[in-house]
Design an enzyme around this catalytic site. Structure first.
Site, mmCIF file in Angstrom:
data_model
loop_
_atom_site.group_PDB
_atom_site.id
_atom_site.type_symbol
_atom_site.label_atom_id
_atom_site.label_comp_id
_atom_site.label_asym_id
_atom_site.label_seq_id
_atom_site.Cartn_x
_atom_site.Cartn_y
_atom_site.Cartn_z
ATOM 1 N N CYS A 1 0.815 -1.225 0.000
ATOM 2 C CA CYS A 1 0.000 0.000 0.000
ATOM 3 C C CYS A 1 0.847 1.273 0.000
ATOM 4 O O CYS A 1 0.329 2.368 -0.241
ATOM 5 C CB CYS A 1 -0.932 0.005 1.195
ATOM 6 S SG CYS A 1 -1.913 -1.492 1.301
ATOM 7 N N HIS B 1 -3.846 6.906 2.871
ATOM 8 C CA HIS B 1 -4.176 5.592 2.311
ATOM 9 C C HIS B 1 -5.540 5.175 2.871
ATOM 10 O O HIS B 1 -5.751 5.195 4.084
ATOM 11 C CB HIS B 1 -3.091 4.593 2.724
ATOM 12 C CG HIS B 1 -3.462 3.178 2.434
ATOM 13 N ND1 HIS B 1 -4.003 2.780 1.242
ATOM 14 C CD2 HIS B 1 -3.378 2.056 3.213
ATOM 15 C CE1 HIS B 1 -4.241 1.483 1.282
ATOM 16 N NE2 HIS B 1 -3.868 1.026 2.464
ATOM 17 N N ASN C 1 -10.102 -0.847 0.167
ATOM 18 C CA ASN C 1 -8.647 -0.652 0.183
ATOM 19 C C ASN C 1 -8.084 -1.087 -1.175
ATOM 20 O O ASN C 1 -8.064 -2.276 -1.482
ATOM 21 C CB ASN C 1 -8.075 -1.493 1.330
ATOM 22 C CG ASN C 1 -6.565 -1.365 1.451
ATOM 23 O OD1 ASN C 1 -5.891 -0.876 0.544
ATOM 24 N ND2 ASN C 1 -6.037 -1.817 2.568
#
Ligand code: UT7
Length: 325
Positions: free
Chosen positions: A112, A252, A282
């Site tokens: 990520c 994020h 996500n």
């Protein structure tokens, strides 16, 4: 004056999968997913929407906004852990798709945090060569890497891509101000994904070939909150800026509970945080550049605003970036 983002773009698969759709697949509920994660929908790639295809479309959109031709690019960096091939890189596929004949291209494997690590690479390259034009992309189709029987993971992730074109600007008050990135490989087993099976029996790893995301959710949660808080605090110390200087935070988009905790611990005003996790889940390396492109196209920031990015992911990897828009 310094490294600036000249244009942003994103690309999302057409198909939406809701929490209600997931109720048909695993033992879960819309209520559980919404209250534990803040996620309501995610996009899932279909035909013609492989990682590099989403990445290339995001790139075209970013190049168009930047007014930069693909042939002007010197470097393409793609943050991804879900390319359909290990070799060639997703970045090489993107190069071929968009016709960036003068660029060299490679992927960054930082889960990520991939897009933020990519921005860091671009910034350093542009500081060394002010003529350079660099395309940084975060792109994932984690739907290809989920165990759809594992309710601990399959409800969290989605597919998509976001991109930014970077170059040097002489304009005052525009630059990447600073970055603060870290990794801790000793905690690898909290969040990981195996490779293809080893063809060398001596190098076989237990469960290799089982190339899906495995996660210790609670532990990841704790580390994510602490790492992002520490990273941002450290970045403020490094740059001499503080919360009051930040106009927009684009974190994020992992899940709302993690973000609420980080915001609460930093005492950061939530109205200055861009959030779209409920729409896309996500999307790993794609999450910050998708959010950046949405906030840019919605005119959430103006020239000279200070933006704060922060990310956390498998590796473990994490980091934060401050830039003056
Ligand atoms: O970029 C970083 C990527 N990773 C993350 O963002 C994940 C970070 N971790 C988290 O966000 C949370 O740990 C989760 C959302 C993954 C899980 O939330 P939690 O509050 O930590 O739940 P838990 O794993 O402790 O599980 C609590 C209960 C368990 O049931 P019992 O043992 O109490 O009966 C689980 O089996 O919830 C159950 N559960 C579910 N129930 C319905 C776990 N997943 C689900 C589900 N639907 N999808």
């Amino acid at each position: 004056m310094g490294t600036v983002i000249l244009g942003t773009g994103s690309s999302l698969p057409k198909k939406t999968m809701s929490n209600f759709d997931l109720e048909q697949i695993v033992d879960t509920s819309d209520e559980w997913i919404r209250t534990r994660t803040g996620i309501e929908n995610r996009r899932i790639g279909g035909k013609g929407e492989k990682t590099y295809q989403l990445a290339a479309q995001a790139a075209r959109n970013a190049l168009q906004m930047a007014g930069v031709e693909a042939s002007e690019l010197d470097l393409i960096v793609v943050g991804t852990i879900s390319s359909h091939m290990i070799m060639p890189s997703c970045a090489c596929y993107v190069q071929a798709e968009i016709g960036a004949d003068n660029a060299f291209a490679y992927d960054v494997n930082a889960a990520c945090s991939g897009f933020l690590y990519g921005l860091d690479i671009a910034d350093k390259q542009i500081r060394a060569d002010r003529q350079a034009k660099i395309l940084v992309i975060g792109a994932e189709t984690l739907s290809t890497r989920l165990n759809w029987q594992d309710r601990n993971t399959c409800i969290l992730f989605g597919d998509g891509a976001g991109a930014a074109v970077l170059g040097y600007s002489e304009e005052e008050q525009r630059e990447i101000i600073g970055t603060n990135h870290q990794s801790d490989g000793s905690l690898w087993d909290l969040l990981y994904m195996h490779n293809a099976p080893s063809m060398n029996p001596d190098l076989r790893v237990e469960n290799d070939g089982d190339s899906v995301i495995v996660m210790e959710g609670r532990e990841v949660f704790k580390h994510a909150v602490k790492a992002m808080e520490d990273s941002i605090t450290g970045l403020f110390e490094k740059t001499g800026l503080g919360i009051e200087d930040v106009d927009l935070m684009i974190p994020h988009q992992a899940n709302m509970r993690i973000l609420n905790k980080v915001i609460e611990r930093l005492n950061f005003p939530i109205e200055k945080v861009f959030l779209n996790v409920k729409n896309y889940g996500n999307t790993s390396a794609a999450s910050i550049p998708i959010a950046l492109d949405e906030s840019n196209r919605d005119e959430k920031m103006k020239r000279g605003d200070v933006l704060l990015f922060c990310a956390f992911g498998g590796g473990l990897t994490w980091g934060s970036t401050l830039l003056r828009w």
